[in-house]
Design a protein around this motif. Structure first.
Motif, PDB file in Angstrom:
ATOM      1  N   ASP A  82       0.828  -1.208   0.000  1.00 54.39           N
ATOM      2  CA  ASP A  82       0.000   0.000   0.000  1.00 54.39           C
ATOM      3  C   ASP A  82       0.862   1.258   0.000  1.00 54.39           C
ATOM      4  O   ASP A  82       0.569   2.235  -0.704  1.00 54.39           O
ATOM      5  N   ALA A  83       1.930   1.238   0.796  1.00 49.96           N
ATOM      6  CA  ALA A  83       2.820   2.398   0.880  1.00 49.96           C
ATOM      7  C   ALA A  83       3.560   2.618  -0.439  1.00 49.96           C
ATOM      8  O   ALA A  83       3.729   3.769  -0.880  1.00 49.96           O
TER       9      ALA A  83
ATOM     10  N   ASP B 258       1.211   4.210  -2.766  1.00 47.27           N
ATOM     11  CA  ASP B 258       0.802   5.542  -2.326  1.00 47.27           C
ATOM     12  C   ASP B 258       1.858   6.596  -2.630  1.00 47.27           C
ATOM     13  O   ASP B 258       1.551   7.681  -3.144  1.00 47.27           O
ATOM     14  N   ILE B 259       3.111   6.303  -2.331  1.00 49.45           N
ATOM     15  CA  ILE B 259       4.161   7.324  -2.481  1.00 49.45           C
ATOM     16  C   ILE B 259       5.105   7.025  -3.646  1.00 49.45           C
ATOM     17  O   ILE B 259       6.073   7.747  -3.858  1.00 49.45           O
TER      18      ILE B 259
ATOM     19  N   GLU C  58       2.134   0.806  10.138  1.00 54.02           N
ATOM     20  CA  GLU C  58       1.961   1.615   8.931  1.00 54.02           C
ATOM     21  C   GLU C  58       2.859   2.848   8.938  1.00 54.02           C
ATOM     22  O   GLU C  58       3.498   3.180   7.935  1.00 54.02           O
ATOM     23  N   ASP C  59       2.927   3.540  10.059  1.00 55.20           N
ATOM     24  CA  ASP C  59       3.732   4.765  10.140  1.00 55.20           C
ATOM     25  C   ASP C  59       5.208   4.477   9.885  1.00 55.20           C
ATOM     26  O   ASP C  59       5.894   5.242   9.191  1.00 55.20           O
TER      27      ASP C  59
ATOM     28  N   TYR D 105       5.957   3.838   6.151  1.00 50.13           N
ATOM     29  CA  TYR D 105       6.026   5.101   5.398  1.00 50.13           C
ATOM     30  C   TYR D 105       7.315   5.857   5.729  1.00 50.13           C
ATOM     31  O   TYR D 105       7.949   6.427   4.847  1.00 50.13           O
ATOM     32  N   GLU D 106       7.669   5.861   6.994  1.00 46.96           N
ATOM     33  CA  GLU D 106       8.883   6.571   7.418  1.00 46.96           C
ATOM     34  C   GLU D 106      10.122   5.998   6.729  1.00 46.96           C
ATOM     35  O   GLU D 106      10.994   6.751   6.270  1.00 46.96           O
TER      36      GLU D 106
ATOM     37  N   LEU E 246      10.233   4.214   3.838  1.00 47.30           N
ATOM     38  CA  LEU E 246      10.198   4.423   2.394  1.00 47.30           C
ATOM     39  C   LEU E 246      10.453   5.884   2.002  1.00 47.30           C
ATOM     40  O   LEU E 246      10.959   6.157   0.913  1.00 47.30           O
ATOM     41  N   GLU E 247      10.103   6.802   2.902  1.00 48.75           N
ATOM     42  CA  GLU E 247      10.263   8.216   2.576  1.00 48.75           C
ATOM     43  C   GLU E 247      11.667   8.726   2.851  1.00 48.75           C
ATOM     44  O   GLU E 247      11.992   9.869   2.524  1.00 48.75           O
TER      45      GLU E 247
END
Length: 289
Positions: free
Chosen positions: A197-198, A201-202, A225-226, A229-230, A232-233
């Motif tokens: 999903d991540a 999304d990004i 989830e957080d 994202y952290e 991958l970003e």
């Protein structure tokens, strides 16, 4: 084993269950179809009898191309093999193909690994006669010797079968590289879904170091989830903008024999010792050094 070819109806043939190789209607298959329409089938399919059907061991692409070519009958060689022997022959008959996908190799190696482990003996792939003594070594080692690779690499491929379908497709498409994909295959199913999903999304995929970190977090039950994202970003090392200066243009400012590392140290020293920021601002350039 009976190698005498005979013609059978396409309606009698069924695919080998869960075979690992994809058979898509693409340009290559269409070319095979046209070849069959013009010249017929050069090499008979290898099949075995299962109940009242003939199960394909080698020739799934020829089978589909023949259906597209509207053939009614097709040449086959009927062989007498048990499940393990059939699985090993199926895998080996396709490994020589060009452009075998990572996912195909993963499931092919696993199928052969399981068959060898269950079989307990090394079998010659042509005659199916026992070779040597009882097979006591690791099945992965045996496959590795045949494939000219390492036992560890075989296990890495087999572990890829734990990736969910979409992540495997990303691997086959080159969106995710092989080494990160192996690390991600250690994530639990729900963690892989969070990651997928991540990624969507990004529009970012994990590097090897990020995938290894996610594996570490998964092992310790710390993925959510957080965090996904952290991770991958984070900016990857190969995405960081770099300043490139021609070495030859710098050399004239330094004594002969000064190394690039020494030049870099001198430049840092000079920038730190001189108040360049004020000079740039004075000239209307807002540059932070």
């Amino acid at each position: 084993m009976n190698y005498n070819a005979e013609l059978v109806s396409l309606n009698e043939l069924v695919p080998f269950p869960n075979h690992p190789y994809k058979v898509d209607i693409n340009e290559d298959l269409r070319n095979l179809q046209h070849s069959i329409e013009e010249r017929g089938i050069d090499e008979p399919l290898i099949v075995r009898r299962v109940n009242d059907k003939l199960q394909i061991i080698s020739g799934h692409r020829r089978f589909l191309a023949s259906k597209l070519a509207n053939l009614q009958n097709i040449p086959v060689r009927i062989v007498d093999l048990d499940d393990d022997q059939a699985a090993i022959m199926l895998v080996d008959s396709n490994l020589h193909r060009r452009n075998v996908l990572h996912s195909e190799l993963a499931f092919a190696y696993k199928m052969k690994f399981d068959a060898l482990k269950h079989q307990g003996k090394v079998k010659d792939d042509l005659t199916m006669c026992p070779v040597g003594t009882k097979y006591n070594t690791d099945s992965a080692e045996h496959i590795a010797r045949q494939e000219g690779t390492s036992r560890r690499q075989i296990y890495r491929y087999i572990h890829l079968t734990n990736l969910n379908k979409e992540l495997l497709e990303y691997l086959d498409q080159g969106i995710i590289s092989f080494n990160p994909a192996v690390e991600l295959s250690y994530l639990k199913d729900d963690e892989q879904e969070l990651l997928l999903d991540a990624i969507k999304d990004i529009n970012a995929t994990p590097s090897l170091s990020q995938a290894q970190y996610l594996k570490y977090l998964s092992k310790n039950g710390e993925i959510n989830e957080d965090i996904v994202y952290e991770v991958l970003e984070e900016q990857k090392a190969n995405q960081k903008e770099k300043l490139k200066i021609d070495l030859e243009s710098l050399s004239k400012f330094f004594p002969r024999g000064t190394t690039p590392k020494e030049m870099t140290e001198w430049i840092h020293y000079l920038l730190e010792e001189n108040d360049f920021e004020k000079d740039f601002i004075k000239d209307g350039i807002d540059l932070k050094i």
